[in-house]
Design an enzyme around this catalytic site. Structure first.
Site, PDB file in Angstrom:
ATOM      1  N   GLY A 146     -32.275  44.825   4.947  1.00 29.11           N
ATOM      2  CA  GLY A 146     -32.781  45.995   4.241  1.00 29.11           C
ATOM      3  C   GLY A 146     -32.675  47.242   5.094  1.00 29.11           C
ATOM      4  O   GLY A 146     -31.787  47.368   5.949  1.00 29.11           O
TER       5      GLY A 146
ATOM      6  N   GLU B  10     -31.250  42.572   9.667  1.00 28.84           N
ATOM      7  CA  GLU B  10     -30.022  43.348   9.477  1.00 28.84           C
ATOM      8  C   GLU B  10     -30.451  44.630   8.792  1.00 28.84           C
ATOM      9  O   GLU B  10     -30.931  44.602   7.651  1.00 28.84           O
ATOM     10  CB  GLU B  10     -29.010  42.580   8.629  1.00 28.84           C
ATOM     11  CG  GLU B  10     -27.706  43.330   8.433  1.00 28.84           C
ATOM     12  CD  GLU B  10     -27.030  43.013   7.121  1.00 28.84           C
ATOM     13  OE1 GLU B  10     -26.658  43.979   6.409  1.00 28.84           O
ATOM     14  OE2 GLU B  10     -26.889  41.832   6.798  1.00 28.84           O
TER      15      GLU B  10
ATOM     16  N   CYS C 175     -23.579  46.666   2.659  1.00 33.10           N
ATOM     17  CA  CYS C 175     -24.009  47.020   4.021  1.00 33.10           C
ATOM     18  C   CYS C 175     -22.823  47.299   4.928  1.00 33.10           C
ATOM     19  O   CYS C 175     -22.978  47.916   5.979  1.00 33.10           O
ATOM     20  CB  CYS C 175     -24.881  45.908   4.606  1.00 33.10           C
ATOM     21  SG  CYS C 175     -24.104  44.286   4.578  1.00 33.10           S
TER      22      CYS C 175
END
Length: 697
Positions: free
Chosen positions: A435, A459, A496
């Protein structure tokens, strides 16, 4: 206990079970009625309550067997609606099984099992059809596999609750489509109440299970509000304790499974995911704004990942066995017999991500690697896909149970405060998170400030820069431009590993090609919070000194937002790197022109830790640039794009902070298993006391 005493005891429990069931239905009739108004005629609560009252009148003060005989007759003959006769068949089979049972568990195993077969024979319902079978089948399975009424009560309650995330395929509820989603099936709740009543009659503490069922069922109270069926349902303190106790209790039985048995658990879960793929993808489409094609591929990746970890488990190499036999001539001092291997770390808390509702959620890489290491997992659900999370957890728990894994191996909790409470709890031994930087850092601090600090694998955030050398810029500008747009807009920029900044030489041919390229259309973001965050960060970037809009074919401030390309010069970026180079999660990217090789290196050094860094060069790549990037990124790419993250042994998905909180580990690929293992050395032990992998063969 002789036969007469046994029958007297069973008879008393059956009578008390009937009385307890009648009281529970009296108390919950308004809830049952409200549930049925969403999916049927609204008469289920009244019919169930009326049938029990008629059976009580007919039985009077009779013993348990006569009471259940009256119960079956009333529901088979007199109770209306589609559920009345089905309940009657169940009651009849339980009554007939009482004549030969040697325990209450055996009575319910055989009686409820025969009742399930009768109900399915008449109604043709299967688990997942959103009917009473969804509560009855897991309760029967728990009795059949374990002969444990407490487990059966919990399984029936879990099954009933799981129906709130299903679209009905049988009965009147199938006519209303998704209108009932978010609320449990009334028939399934009625079955769960029956199991609860029988558990109470046998002396079990069923209150936590009952509270959980009522909370999930009462749309007007502390359960799911009517206006927002995906609002998180905060896990009560008693239920959180139950979940953490169950995970703790499952710790040793799960670790005690052989490697083959553990691998079979993972494969059974993968099979169950694929069996329910159509249903799960439909739920995910309704909750996330993502396409069915994208979600189908992601589900396939998730099941593949589980099977890959099953192969890792069978291989056994992750145990990292090291054996040093005793050596009296060892330099300095005699060496004792030392044998070392890895063991499971203990219950793992996983915070699910929003942008990958399968691959980084309930059964994502964190969960798969933790289970493969032999640890129970508690998942804190992401509010962006609650229905999906609940259903996947239910499917996984059932698959684990069928494969011989212990109850408590996987569970779901909801609500921010409960995630924090679980992270602070000493029963949790490690945690994983995907997140934002702010959220991940706050949780990391909690994990480290516990009386017993634990590993926290977060992460967090990454810009994933791409550097194009002058030679590469001149060599294939159109191809680089085309592929860059495809990569930064993939999934509406919600990966991401999205390449957020493209560095090109001044007067770049790639920049000219980008100006001629067409951007894809607007696409909705995953949820309102992500949209708001994107707009805030985009506004910061657009207001940065000398930033201009380079390419936009729609309104990036609309909802959904159109993709946008921005432009800046290297000297401005170096004046305030954080302002220009922080991640912008969504369909935006920044093109930065550099004046020289030295300035390109300075720009590369301006980055904090990253998940990836990409270089487009020709054969002679600048070694100094690669050195700078290797210090800052977990994965370097040569003339490729970072948005594909292969699940494989050599993958590294993690980098120096703030890309992740632990740069030595990965959250994708088979090496992820090592996060949830702890080495233990055994010195001087006899063979019979050593773990199997350390004993002499």
């Amino acid at each position: 206990m002789d036969w007469r005493q046994l029958m007297t005891t069973l008879d008393a429990v059956l009578r008390e079970g009937f009385d307890a069931y009648k009281r529970l239905v009296d108390d919950t009739e308004p809830i049952l009625t409200a549930l049925d108004e969403r999916s049927g005629d609204g008469d289920f609560g009244a019919n169930l309550k009326g049938g029990l009252e008629s059976a009580a009148d007919r039985a009077g003060a009779s013993d348990g067997l006569r009471t259940w005989n009256a119960l079956s007759e009333v529901f088979l003959d007199d109770v209306g609606g589609t559920s009345g006769p089905l309940f009657g068949l169940l009651f009849q089979e339980i009554r007939e099984a009482a004549a030969s049972a040697d325990s209450l568990e055996a009575l319910l195993r055989d009686g409820a099992g025969a009742g399930l077969a009768a109900v399915q024979r008449v109604g043709e319902a299967q688990p997942g059809d959103r009917t009473l079978v969804d509560a009855l089948e897991p309760g029967v399975t728990a009795l059949r596999d374990h002969e444990d009424l407490a487990l059966a009560v919990a399984a029936a309650v879990d099954g009933a609750i799981s129906t709130r995330d299903l679209i009905a395929r049988r009965g009147r509820a199938s006519y209303v489509g998704g209108r009932a989603v978010g609320f449990p099936d009334p028939g399934a709740v009625g079955i769960a109440l029956l199991f609860v009543a029988l558990g109470r009659a046998s002396g079990l503490d069923i209150q936590p299970a009952l509270d959980r069922l009522i909370r999930a069922s009462d749309g007007s109270g502390s359960g799911i509000p009517e206006e927002s069926p995906t609002t998180p349902e905060p896990t009560a303190e008693s239920e959180l304790n139950f979940v953490l106790d169950a995970a703790t209790d499952a710790r040793h039985p799960l670790a005690a499974l052989s490697l083959e048995e553990r691998a079979q658990v993972l494969e059974t879960v993968a099979d169950a995911l694929e069996t329910h793929s159509e249903e799960l993808v439909q739920i995910a489409v309704e909750e996330t704004h993502l396409t069915a094609g994208r979600l189908t591929g992601e589900l396939g990746r998730t099941s593949f990942q589980l099977r890959l970890f099953a192969e890792v488990v069978r291989d056994g190499g992750f145990l990292d066995v090291r054996i040093d036999p005793a050596d009296p001539s060892w330099p300095v001092a005699a060496r004792p017999d030392l044998r070392r291997s890895n063991r499971p770390i203990g219950p793992v808390l996983v915070f699910a991500a929003s942008n990958f509702p399968f691959a980084f959620s309930v059964l994502g890489g964190d969960t798969a690697s933790a289970l493969a290491a032999g640890n129970p997992v508690v998942v804190k659900a992401h509010p962006g896909h609650l229905h999906l999370s609940r259903r996947v957890t239910s499917i996984a728990a059932d698959a684990i149970r069928r494969a011989g894994g212990p109850d408590g191996t996987i569970a779901l909790i909801e609500g921010h405060d409960n995630g924090v409470a679980a992270l602070e709890d000493p029963r949790v031994k490690a945690a994983a998170f995907t997140g934002s930087i702010a959220g991940g850092r706050a949780l990391f601090n909690i994990a480290q400030n516990r009386p017993e600090p634990i590993p926290f694998y977060g992460e967090l955030g990454s810009n994933n820069p791409v550097f194009v050398t002058p030679d590469a810029d001149a060599d294939a500008p159109e191809q680089i431009a085309t592929d860059f747009i495809a990569s930064f807009t993939l999934g509406a920029g919600q990966f991401c590993t999205k390449p957020g900044t493209l560095f090109v030489p001044t007067g770049s041919a790639v920049a000219k090609a980008l100006h001629q390229q067409q951007l894809p259309g607007a696409a909705p973001l995953l949820n309102d919070n992500i949209h708001a965050g994107f707009q805030k960060r985009l506004t910061e970037l657009r207001n940065a000194p000398n930033v201009r809009t380079f390419r936009a074919e729609g309104d990036p401030e609309a909802n959904p937002p159109a993709p946008i390309l921005l432009h800046a010069h290297g000297k401005d970026v170096l004046n305030d790197p954080e302002l220009y180079l922080d991640e912008c999660f969504g369909p935006a990217a920044l093109i930065v022109e550099y004046d020289s090789h030295e300035q390109m290196l300075e720009l590369a050094r301006a980055f904090p830790g990253q998940l990836t860094a990409t270089v487009f060069g020709l054969e002679d790549a600048p070694a100094d640039l690669l050195d700078v990037l290797a210090e800052r990124a977990g994965r370097l790419l040569w003339r490729q794009w970072p948005t594909g993250v292969s699940v494989t042994a050599a993958q590294q998905h993690g980098g120096p902070y703030p890309a992740s909180t632990t740069s030595q580990t990965t959250s994708v690929g088979t090496a992820a298993i090592f996060r949830f293992l702890r080495p233990v050395a055994w010195q001087g032990f006899p063979q019979n006391l050593l773990p199997a992998e350390l004993a002499d063969k």
